[in-house]
Design a protein around this motif. Sequence first.
Motif, mmCIF file in Angstrom:
data_model
loop_
_atom_site.group_PDB
_atom_site.id
_atom_site.type_symbol
_atom_site.label_atom_id
_atom_site.label_comp_id
_atom_site.label_asym_id
_atom_site.label_seq_id
_atom_site.Cartn_x
_atom_site.Cartn_y
_atom_site.Cartn_z
ATOM 1 N N PHE A 251 0.840 -1.198 0.000
ATOM 2 C CA PHE A 251 0.000 0.000 0.000
ATOM 3 C C PHE A 251 0.876 1.250 0.000
ATOM 4 C CE2 PHE A 251 -2.233 3.438 2.121
ATOM 5 C CZ PHE A 251 -3.524 3.391 1.623
ATOM 6 N N PHE A 252 1.840 1.288 0.930
ATOM 7 C CA PHE A 252 2.691 2.470 1.046
ATOM 8 C C PHE A 252 3.694 2.560 -0.105
ATOM 9 C CE2 PHE A 252 1.302 2.040 5.540
ATOM 10 C CZ PHE A 252 0.693 3.281 5.643
ATOM 11 N N GLU A 253 4.039 1.417 -0.705
ATOM 12 C CA GLU A 253 4.901 1.462 -1.882
ATOM 13 C C GLU A 253 4.174 2.117 -3.049
ATOM 14 O OE1 GLU A 253 7.443 -1.516 -4.853
ATOM 15 O OE2 GLU A 253 6.425 -2.340 -3.089
ATOM 16 N N VAL A 254 2.904 1.780 -3.236
ATOM 17 C CA VAL A 254 2.107 2.421 -4.284
ATOM 18 C C VAL A 254 2.012 3.924 -4.036
ATOM 19 C CG1 VAL A 254 -0.200 2.611 -5.296
ATOM 20 C CG2 VAL A 254 0.753 0.351 -4.806
ATOM 21 N N ALA A 255 1.722 4.300 -2.789
ATOM 22 C CA ALA A 255 1.605 5.721 -2.457
ATOM 23 C C ALA A 255 2.929 6.452 -2.649
ATOM 24 C CB ALA A 255 1.111 5.876 -1.020
ATOM 25 N N ARG A 256 4.033 5.810 -2.242
ATOM 26 C CA ARG A 256 5.347 6.434 -2.339
ATOM 27 C C ARG A 256 5.760 6.644 -3.797
ATOM 28 N NH1 ARG A 256 7.503 3.187 0.763
ATOM 29 N NH2 ARG A 256 8.361 1.700 -0.742
#
Length: 465
Positions: A251-256
């Motif tokens: 999730f945070f990889e997509v956001a980053r």
Amino acid sequence: MTSNLENTPEAIEKSASPWRKEFFALMTIGLPMAATQLVQFSINIIDVVMIGRLGPTHLAAGGLGLVLFYVLFVAGMGPAVATSPMVSQALGANSDDVRDARRSVRMGLWVVGIAAPVCSIIYFFAEEFALMLGQPADVARLAEPYVLALVPGLPFALGVIVLRNFLAAIERARAPLYVIIATTAINALLNYLLIYGNWGFPRLELVGAGIASSLSHAIGFFALVAYINWEARAKRFDLFKRFFKPDWPRFFEVARLGWPISITIGFEAMLFNAALFLMGRIGVNEMAAYQVALNVAATAFMMPLGLSQAGAVRVGLMAGAKNLPGVRRASLMSILACIGAIMLFAIPVMLFPNQIAGFYLEADDASNAIVLGLVVSFLPIAAAFALFDAIQVAAGQALRGLKDVRVPMILTGISYWVIGFPIAAWLGLSTPFGAVGVWWGLLASLFAASVTLGGRLWWITRDDA
């Protein structure tokens, strides 16, 4: 001495085959994606035409509402687009790694599904924002309910981008084209029913247009979900398996990866909106002519945009496979294809500006003479910057395919806002060039972007990188 065998047809065929294969691989997914962009662009044209029948105030409110709505749409495009290199690199490394691809797509949908509704709360203050921007009170009053009617469709519109990129990565790019054609027709029908109150439906005017768009986006999203669960190749990824199970690292990889892409897209969108405000300071006729010329340029841009998105997929697949020559080949093929596609539009525009302008404005109407003259003066410059537009979008998308997003964000900001916009403002407002000078500023920004992004792509894909 070089052997004659090296010049035989078989040897030539063998040496040329990687480029030929790359060309056909790009076209297989690129042509449907380009056609999808063209059809999707037509939705806004249909909405504007149908809203326009309500009167100039409603048309102005509709235009204002779309500008406000697309602020969040552009912001959400980053995470949606970010899933493309994540999926393509995973499949390039291992075409059977369905789990990694599933994680990226699922969390891409999570990011847009959570962020879009939360951020949309600001639209409850759309009227206040419009008034702060100096818009007429009656226009601002009509724009807010229209935007609020568009909001429910936002996560579905972004979800379509996520699923479309996934399908492109597995070479199933035609399905989104068919879906967008169908939803465009549905949107037009729902507009007819809900804007004007035909066939016994309530007359909702602008709100009806917003509802029609939201329903169309939702229908398109669930149509792609159904296709993915049915089509053999897509079905094996089991994308919606344990869909509600969180995967916070991904999730945070997509956001980053997504937020620099959002800012990069925003830089370009804001540049062309800022140019509109510059034209408004010069004169009403200049502003109207700018809208016409920009619509021509935007239409021409749709084909290379779709091809460049396909190029990002191809670059991602090669990067995942650790195939550096393949990365360079896919990047160059994407740039050449985008240049070729945009020239199909740009050359006729440069050669026949009067005829192109005549599609938008009645040449026999004396009241259109000034605007027509301005459009004709703008179009050759717009055709000239098309070359640089094609290069910068292809290079930028190839960099995204490599997951290189932060440096391109900075380079884009410099190209558009440190170089291009100051030139446009100075030439447009402080020199005899006037409105034409604004277009020269836009050309300078795209030239700078093509050089900086193209240079960045060459630098990170060179042999000794």
